[in-house]
Design a protein around this motif. Structure first.
Motif, PDB file in Angstrom:
ATOM      1  N   THR A 100       0.879  -1.128   0.044  1.00 13.66           N
ATOM      2  CA  THR A 100       0.040  -0.110   0.291  1.00 13.66           C
ATOM      3  C   THR A 100       1.215   1.065   0.022  1.00 13.66           C
ATOM      4  O   THR A 100       0.514   2.224  -0.637  1.00 13.66           O
ATOM      5  CB  THR A 100      -1.177  -0.337   1.536  1.00 13.66           C
ATOM      6  OG1 THR A 100      -1.446  -1.092   1.441  1.00 13.66           O
ATOM      7  CG2 THR A 100      -1.613   1.238   1.498  1.00 13.66           C
ATOM      8  N   THR A 103       2.397   2.204  -3.326  1.00  8.19           N
ATOM      9  CA  THR A 103       1.128   2.186  -4.266  1.00  8.19           C
ATOM     10  C   THR A 103       0.832   3.172  -4.310  1.00  8.19           C
ATOM     11  O   THR A 103       0.599   4.744  -4.977  1.00  8.19           O
ATOM     12  CB  THR A 103      -0.176   1.524  -4.169  1.00  8.19           C
ATOM     13  OG1 THR A 103      -0.150   0.217  -4.706  1.00  8.19           O
ATOM     14  CG2 THR A 103      -0.976   1.566  -4.456  1.00  8.19           C
ATOM     15  N   ILE A 104       0.799   3.693  -2.877  1.00  9.40           N
ATOM     16  CA  ILE A 104       0.635   5.414  -2.834  1.00  9.40           C
ATOM     17  C   ILE A 104       1.705   6.707  -2.926  1.00  9.40           C
ATOM     18  O   ILE A 104       1.756   7.583  -3.891  1.00  9.40           O
ATOM     19  CB  ILE A 104       0.026   6.179  -1.511  1.00  9.40           C
ATOM     20  CG1 ILE A 104      -0.994   5.241  -0.761  1.00  9.40           C
ATOM     21  CG2 ILE A 104       0.245   7.534  -0.983  1.00  9.40           C
ATOM     22  CD1 ILE A 104      -1.466   5.254   0.691  1.00  9.40           C
ATOM     23  N   THR A 108      -0.099   7.510  -5.821  1.00  8.14           N
ATOM     24  CA  THR A 108      -0.710   8.587  -4.592  1.00  8.14           C
ATOM     25  C   THR A 108      -1.935   7.650  -4.496  1.00  8.14           C
ATOM     26  O   THR A 108      -2.677   6.756  -4.093  1.00  8.14           O
ATOM     27  CB  THR A 108      -2.282   9.895  -4.975  1.00  8.14           C
ATOM     28  OG1 THR A 108      -2.597   9.789  -6.295  1.00  8.14           O
ATOM     29  CG2 THR A 108      -0.464  10.667  -5.960  1.00  8.14           C
ATOM     30  N   TYR A 109      -2.767   8.575  -3.211  1.00  8.12           N
ATOM     31  CA  TYR A 109      -4.011   7.426  -2.743  1.00  8.12           C
ATOM     32  C   TYR A 109      -4.820   7.213  -4.066  1.00  8.12           C
ATOM     33  O   TYR A 109      -5.841   6.042  -3.783  1.00  8.12           O
ATOM     34  CB  TYR A 109      -4.448   8.091  -1.905  1.00  8.12           C
ATOM     35  CG  TYR A 109      -5.578  10.071  -1.857  1.00  8.12           C
ATOM     36  CD1 TYR A 109      -7.018   9.217  -2.625  1.00  8.12           C
ATOM     37  CD2 TYR A 109      -5.145  10.682  -2.382  1.00  8.12           C
ATOM     38  CE1 TYR A 109      -8.083  10.051  -3.024  1.00  8.12           C
ATOM     39  CE2 TYR A 109      -5.728  11.380  -3.392  1.00  8.12           C
ATOM     40  CZ  TYR A 109      -7.344  11.696  -3.321  1.00  8.12           C
ATOM     41  OH  TYR A 109      -7.667  12.223  -4.288  1.00  8.12           O
ATOM     42  N   THR A 112      -5.023   3.538  -5.137  1.00  7.27           N
ATOM     43  CA  THR A 112      -5.358   2.244  -3.520  1.00  7.27           C
ATOM     44  C   THR A 112      -7.188   1.585  -4.113  1.00  7.27           C
ATOM     45  O   THR A 112      -7.103   2.295  -4.790  1.00  7.27           O
ATOM     46  CB  THR A 112      -4.941   3.132  -2.529  1.00  7.27           C
ATOM     47  OG1 THR A 112      -6.104   4.602  -2.129  1.00  7.27           O
ATOM     48  CG2 THR A 112      -3.901   3.607  -2.092  1.00  7.27           C
ATOM     49  N   LEU A 117      -7.256  -0.677   1.552  1.00  4.29           N
ATOM     50  CA  LEU A 117      -6.922  -0.308   2.245  1.00  4.29           C
ATOM     51  C   LEU A 117      -7.361  -0.653   3.822  1.00  4.29           C
ATOM     52  O   LEU A 117      -6.931  -0.431   5.023  1.00  4.29           O
ATOM     53  CB  LEU A 117      -7.273   0.857   2.640  1.00  4.29           C
ATOM     54  CG  LEU A 117      -6.710   1.884   0.909  1.00  4.29           C
ATOM     55  CD1 LEU A 117      -7.589   3.250   1.345  1.00  4.29           C
ATOM     56  CD2 LEU A 117      -5.412   2.346   1.820  1.00  4.29           C
ATOM     57  N   THR A 120      -4.613  -3.522   5.652  1.00  7.29           N
ATOM     58  CA  THR A 120      -3.324  -2.561   6.673  1.00  7.29           C
ATOM     59  C   THR A 120      -3.423  -2.389   8.069  1.00  7.29           C
ATOM     60  O   THR A 120      -2.631  -2.133   8.253  1.00  7.29           O
ATOM     61  CB  THR A 120      -3.664  -1.427   5.670  1.00  7.29           C
ATOM     62  OG1 THR A 120      -4.306  -0.334   6.700  1.00  7.29           O
ATOM     63  CG2 THR A 120      -3.375  -1.304   4.117  1.00  7.29           C
TER      64      THR A 120
END
Length: 330
Positions: A100, A103-104, A108-109, A112, A117, A120
């Motif tokens: 995660t 990826t961000i 960026t978010y 995701t 999410l 996590t």
């Protein structure tokens, strides 16, 4: 007998190459290419679950079934609020967290997934165990170094003794994946699996007509493993039939003077058998010890389980010890 006397009523394992909890008492891993225990899981909803969660689900289901707490449909046979869940894992879902973060950082978010999410959360393993089987009691995750497994067993005892729940599913799990290997490059071998046990009050087990497999004896957490072991031995002086030794850089193969006389062959090193087990070690020790007690001919022996952590200096910075005793019904 006190209603808060705690007993073990179910065991489960999810370790590649081992089919039963009793096989933890062996002295070597099987050769060949054993089946992955995660393959025992079927059905929908597995895609977004990390490996630690899947391993824990296999071992947890086995322990709950052995204790008679779930039926063929995996649903609880007792009130859900009477069963708690305690999980010990130091690495847990680190693969999901790392994925995660990457990826961000890259997308960026917006890159995701709403399905990924929630996975996590550091409590995701214990949460999925509870959701899967309808366990609505207290739900805890311990990430407490090498003593974490025995600490989790003791926390389960405290939950039962305080009246929060009547029984607790305790699971110790660690995965072997690229994220774990990246975080521990100095480690040459990795444990990949899970162990589980069901603890419940002796009165509850008797009311359900379940025969206990072992009793939970004294527990201690101290700065050094010899002090922790000496403290529990002072409270439980019965002969030591099996000592599951702590994980240690130099290896602790022989019992210390605080143990007294230990029969030849009574020292058992699960880390040597399975590789460094981190937060799963203490639960693995309890499962192996319970399996030994269940098959022991004599009823006068106790099992001492020890788990030690180490600091940067190579000296113990934390240690826990716990005794399992022969089963006594309420």
């Amino acid at each position: 007998m006190s209603p808060t006397h705690v007993v073990v009523t179910g065991l489960g394992t999810a370790v590649s190459g081992l089919d039963t909890p009793g096989e933890l008492l062996g002295d070597r891993r099987p050769a060949g290419e054993p089946l992955d225990p995660v393959d025992r899981l079927t059905g929908r909803g597995l895609r977004y679950k990390d490996r630690a969660t899947k391993l824990a689900m296999v071992a947890g289901r086995e322990a709950l079934a052995a204790a008679g707490l779930i039926g063929a449909d995996n649903a609880s046979t007792v009130p859900g609020e009477s069963v708690g869940t305690v999980v010990s894992t130091n690495f847990g879902n680190v693969d999901t967290v790392c994925e995660t973060v990457e990826t961000i950082a890259r997308d960026t978010y917006l890159g995701t997934s709403p399905m990924l999410l929630p996975a996590t959360s550091s409590n995701v393993v214990a949460s999925w165990l509870a959701i899967t089987h309808g366990l609505r009691g207290a739900n805890l995750t311990l990430c407490n170094g090498r003593t974490s497994g025995l600490d989790a067993v003791n926390w389960a005892r405290l939950l039962i003794g305080s009246g929060r729940v009547e029984r607790v599913l305790v699971v110790g799990v660690e995965p072997d994946n690229p994220a774990v290997r990246h975080l521990t490059p100095e480690q040459g071998a990795f444990f990949d699996g899970a162990a589980a046990l069901v603890l419940e009050s002796a009165v509850s087990a008797a009311a359900r007509g379940v025969r206990p497999l072992a009793g939970l004896g004294p527990y201690a957490r101290r700065a050094e493993h010899t002090r922790a072991v000496a403290e529990v031995r002072a409270q439980e002086p019965r002969a030591v039939g099996l000592w599951c030794v702590p994980e240690h850089p130099e290896g602790i193969r022989a019992p210390g003077a605080c143990l007294g006389t230990v029969p030849a062959g009574a020292v058992h090193d699960l880390s040597e058998l399975l590789g460094p087990s981190s937060g799963a070690l203490g639960v693995l020790q309890c499962v192996a010890g319970t399996a030994w007690l269940a098959g022991a001919a004599a009823d006068a022996d106790a099992v001492v389980l020890a788990s030690a952590g180490t600091g940067d200096s190579g000296q113990d910075d934390a240690a826990a010890a716990l005794v399992l005793t022969p089963a006594v019904s309420a």
